[in-house]
Design a protein around this motif. Structure first.
Motif, PDB file in Angstrom:
ATOM      1  N   GLU A 115       0.715  -1.087   0.026  1.00 41.63           N
ATOM      2  CA  GLU A 115      -0.085   0.019   0.065  1.00 41.63           C
ATOM      3  C   GLU A 115       0.971   1.189   0.064  1.00 41.63           C
ATOM      4  OE1 GLU A 115      -4.150   1.922   2.068  1.00 41.63           O
ATOM      5  OE2 GLU A 115      -2.677   0.126   3.183  1.00 41.63           O
ATOM      6  N   VAL A 116       1.018   1.858  -1.219  1.00 41.48           N
ATOM      7  CA  VAL A 116       1.876   3.099  -1.221  1.00 41.48           C
ATOM      8  C   VAL A 116       1.175   4.280  -0.468  1.00 41.48           C
ATOM      9  CG1 VAL A 116       3.018   2.028  -3.349  1.00 41.48           C
ATOM     10  CG2 VAL A 116       0.957   3.482  -3.744  1.00 41.48           C
ATOM     11  N   ALA A 117      -0.074   4.554  -0.592  1.00 39.33           N
ATOM     12  CA  ALA A 117      -0.800   5.518   0.278  1.00 39.33           C
ATOM     13  C   ALA A 117      -2.124   4.956   0.392  1.00 39.33           C
ATOM     14  CB  ALA A 117      -1.079   6.809  -0.962  1.00 39.33           C
ATOM     15  N   GLN A 120      -4.368   3.116  -1.882  1.00 39.89           N
ATOM     16  CA  GLN A 120      -3.566   2.985  -3.166  1.00 39.89           C
ATOM     17  C   GLN A 120      -2.723   1.871  -3.066  1.00 39.89           C
ATOM     18  OE1 GLN A 120      -1.731   6.691  -4.802  1.00 39.89           O
ATOM     19  NE2 GLN A 120      -3.408   7.806  -3.767  1.00 39.89           N
ATOM     20  N   VAL A 122      -0.538  -1.396  -5.001  1.00 36.83           N
ATOM     21  CA  VAL A 122       0.475  -1.700  -6.263  1.00 36.83           C
ATOM     22  C   VAL A 122       0.825  -3.089  -5.861  1.00 36.83           C
ATOM     23  CG1 VAL A 122       2.431  -1.215  -7.438  1.00 36.83           C
ATOM     24  CG2 VAL A 122       1.031   0.682  -6.291  1.00 36.83           C
ATOM     25  N   THR A 141      -2.176  -1.899 -10.330  1.00 38.80           N
ATOM     26  CA  THR A 141      -2.490  -1.047  -9.091  1.00 38.80           C
ATOM     27  C   THR A 141      -4.116  -1.356  -8.844  1.00 38.80           C
ATOM     28  OG1 THR A 141      -3.515   0.748 -10.856  1.00 38.80           O
ATOM     29  CG2 THR A 141      -1.206   0.827  -9.708  1.00 38.80           C
ATOM     30  N   GLU A 143      -7.660   0.068  -6.151  1.00 41.55           N
ATOM     31  CA  GLU A 143      -7.960   0.898  -4.892  1.00 41.55           C
ATOM     32  C   GLU A 143      -8.503   0.201  -3.716  1.00 41.55           C
ATOM     33  OE1 GLU A 143     -10.761   3.571  -6.459  1.00 41.55           O
ATOM     34  OE2 GLU A 143      -9.431   4.716  -7.599  1.00 41.55           O
ATOM     35  N   GLN A 152      -0.455  -1.785 -15.323  1.00 42.61           N
ATOM     36  CA  GLN A 152      -0.085  -0.419 -15.606  1.00 42.61           C
ATOM     37  C   GLN A 152       1.122  -0.436 -16.719  1.00 42.61           C
ATOM     38  OE1 GLN A 152      -1.825   2.313 -14.559  1.00 42.61           O
ATOM     39  NE2 GLN A 152      -3.188   0.663 -13.883  1.00 42.61           N
ATOM     40  N   SER A 202       9.735   4.716  -7.084  1.00 45.98           N
ATOM     41  CA  SER A 202       9.073   5.785  -7.002  1.00 45.98           C
ATOM     42  C   SER A 202       8.127   5.898  -6.106  1.00 45.98           C
ATOM     43  CB  SER A 202       8.426   6.274  -8.281  1.00 45.98           C
ATOM     44  OG  SER A 202       7.458   5.236  -8.886  1.00 45.98           O
ATOM     45  N   ALA A 203       7.612   7.153  -5.464  1.00 44.42           N
ATOM     46  CA  ALA A 203       6.710   7.190  -4.314  1.00 44.42           C
ATOM     47  C   ALA A 203       5.283   6.298  -4.666  1.00 44.42           C
ATOM     48  CB  ALA A 203       6.331   8.480  -4.037  1.00 44.42           C
ATOM     49  N   ASP A 204       4.941   6.399  -6.111  1.00 39.78           N
ATOM     50  CA  ASP A 204       3.571   5.642  -6.503  1.00 39.78           C
ATOM     51  C   ASP A 204       3.944   4.316  -6.626  1.00 39.78           C
ATOM     52  OD1 ASP A 204       5.139   5.724  -9.006  1.00 39.78           O
ATOM     53  OD2 ASP A 204       3.433   7.083  -9.757  1.00 39.78           O
ATOM     54  N   LEU A 206       5.381   2.570  -9.187  1.00 39.66           N
ATOM     55  CA  LEU A 206       5.365   2.470 -10.458  1.00 39.66           C
ATOM     56  C   LEU A 206       6.453   2.356 -11.454  1.00 39.66           C
ATOM     57  CD1 LEU A 206       1.961   4.152 -11.305  1.00 39.66           C
ATOM     58  CD2 LEU A 206       2.277   1.621 -10.569  1.00 39.66           C
TER      59      LEU A 206
END
Length: 333
Positions: A115-117, A120, A122, A141, A143, A152, A202-204, A206
Motif C-alpha cells: 500500500e503506497v498511500a 492505493q 500496487v 494497481t 483501490e 499499468q 518512485s513514491a507511487d 510504478l
C-alpha cells in the motif's frame, strides 16, 4: 463473493514460549517428481490454507490481512483474507482478472502487494513476456487490497533479457520512508548466476528511480543452482534478507538468511539453511516462498508454503518468528 471459509487451526502462537526454537530453509515453484521423505503419521503442523496456494504474500490492512498466491487454473492471482492470520477465507475472485496482450497467460507467479498511500495498492507479479520471451515483473494497481488490480504501462517494469529475465518481486520500506523493489534475475533458466537485487521505487511504486544493486547470489552447497523469493526486513538497525533456494519441487528447497549493516551490503549469509525440511523432522516438505508479517500484538509471523506428502499441493502455514538478541528463529511445535 466468496467460495468457502477455511477454518483450519494454525499452530498456536501461544506455543511460542514453550516450543523448541530451530532454524531451517524453504522454496517455491510448480510441479514435482520426487517422493516425499518419511514423516510422522500425525503431524503437529496444520495448514492455515489447506489447498494449493503457493508463494504466499501477506499484506496487513486496517481491516485485517490479505494473502495473495500464484495462479491456479481459474485465477491469475489467488487471494484470501483473515482477521487473525489463523482462519482464512479464500475468495472466488481473481485479484488480477485481466492480463495485457504483451503477457503470455498461464504463469502469473509470486504476487507482491504494497500500500503506497491510503487506498492505493500496487501489485508486482511474475508474468511471461512475449518479447523478449522471458519471465519478468509487471506492475498493477487497485483501490482495494483484494482488487481488481489493473496492469499499468505497456511493458514490464523489470525485464533484463541478458540476465534471463526477473522474477519474485518483493518490496521493502526503509526507516526514511523510501520504497525499494527486491527481486531475482532468473539466471537458472539459462545457465547464469541468480542474483538477488534491489532498486529504489518512485513514491507511487510504478517505476524504478535508480539502477539495480546486486546483493547476493547462490554460492553455498545447500542452495543448489539458485536463490530466489527474497523477503527483506529491518530490525534494530540491521537488515535481514530471507530467501528460498535449491529445487522448489522437492525436499531440498529451503529458506536462507543473511544480514547487512546497509541495504546495499555487504551481506553475510548464514552457512546453513534457516528453515528446511530437516528443521521439522520431515513433517513439512520443501518449505519456502516465505513472507514475514507483524500481527496485531506486534509479533512477527513467518508465512510460507510446503508440499503435501504426494507433492500435489503447496499449502500455506504460519509459525511464530522470534528474535533472540537480534537473531531470528522460527518457533516450531
Amino acid at each position: 463473493m466468496t467460495l468457502r471459509l477455511r477454518r483450519v487451526a494454525a499452530a498456536s502462537l501461544a506455543l511460542a514460549a514453550a516450543a523448541t526454537l530451530v532454524s531451517c530453509s524453504a522454496g517455491a515453484g510448480e510441479g514435482a517428481t520426487e517422493a516425499a521423505p518419511d514423516a510422522a503419521s500425525e503431524s503437529p503442523f496444520a495448514p492455515v490454507i489447506d489447498e494449493d496456494f503457493p508463494d504466499p504474500d501477506v499484506l496487513a490492512t486496517d481491516d485485517g490481512y490479505v494473502l495473495y498466491a500464484t495462479n491456479d487454473s481459474r485465477r491469475n492471482v489467488q487471494v484470501a483474507r483473515s482477521a487473525d492470520l489463523v482462519e482464512w477465507e479464500v475468495l472466488d475472485d481473481d485479484a488480477l482478472p485481466e492480463l495485457p496482450d504483451w503477457v503470455i497467460p498461464g504463469k502469473t507467479w509470486a504476487p507482491e502487494v504494497t500500500e503506497v498511500a491510503p487506498g492505493q495498492f500496487v501489485m508486482y507479479t511474475t508474468t511471461t513476456n512475449f518479447s523478449p520471451s522471458r519471465q519478468c515483473i509487471a506492475v498493477a494497481t487497485a483501490e482495494s487490497a483484494t482488487g481488481p488490480f489493473v496492469v499499468q504501462g505497456d511493458g514490464m517494469l523489470v525485464c533484463p533479457d541478458e540476465e534471463g529475465g526477473a522474477i519474485d518481486a518483493s518490496t521493502f520500506r526503509d526507516d526514511d520512508g523510501s520504497l525499494h523493489l527486491v527481486w531475482k534475475n532468473d539466471g537458472n533458466c539459462c545457465g547464469l548466476d541468480t542474483w538477488l537485487q534491489t532498486a529504489p521505487l518512485s513514491a507511487d511504486g510504478l517505476s524504478l528511480t535508480g539502477p539495480p544493486v546486486r546483493l547476493l547470489k547462490q554460492d553455498l552447497a545447500w542452495e543448489g543452482d539458485l536463490v530466489e523469493a527474497p523477503t527483506l526486513v529491518k530490525r534494530d538497525g540491521v537488515y535481514h534478507l530471507f530467501y528460498s533456494a535449491n529445487s522448489y519441487g522437492d525436499e531440498t528447497y529451503a529458506v536462507g538468511h543473511a544480514t547487512a549493516p546497509a541495504l546495499t551490503g555487504p551481506w553475510t549469509k548464514d552457512p546453513e539453511p534457516f528453515f528446511s525440511t530437516d528443521s521439522t523432522d520431515g513433517a513439512l516438505i520443501g518449505p519456502g516462498g516465505q513472507d514475514i508479517v507483524t500481527d496485531a500484538a506486534g509479533d512477527d509471523v513467518f508465512v510460507f508454503h510446503a508440499w503435501d506428502p504426494d507433492f500435489l499441493a503447496r499449502k500455506v502455514y504460519t509459525l511464530p518468528l522470534v528474535w533472540d538478541e537480534g537473531t531470528p528463529r522460527v518457533v516450531v511445535p
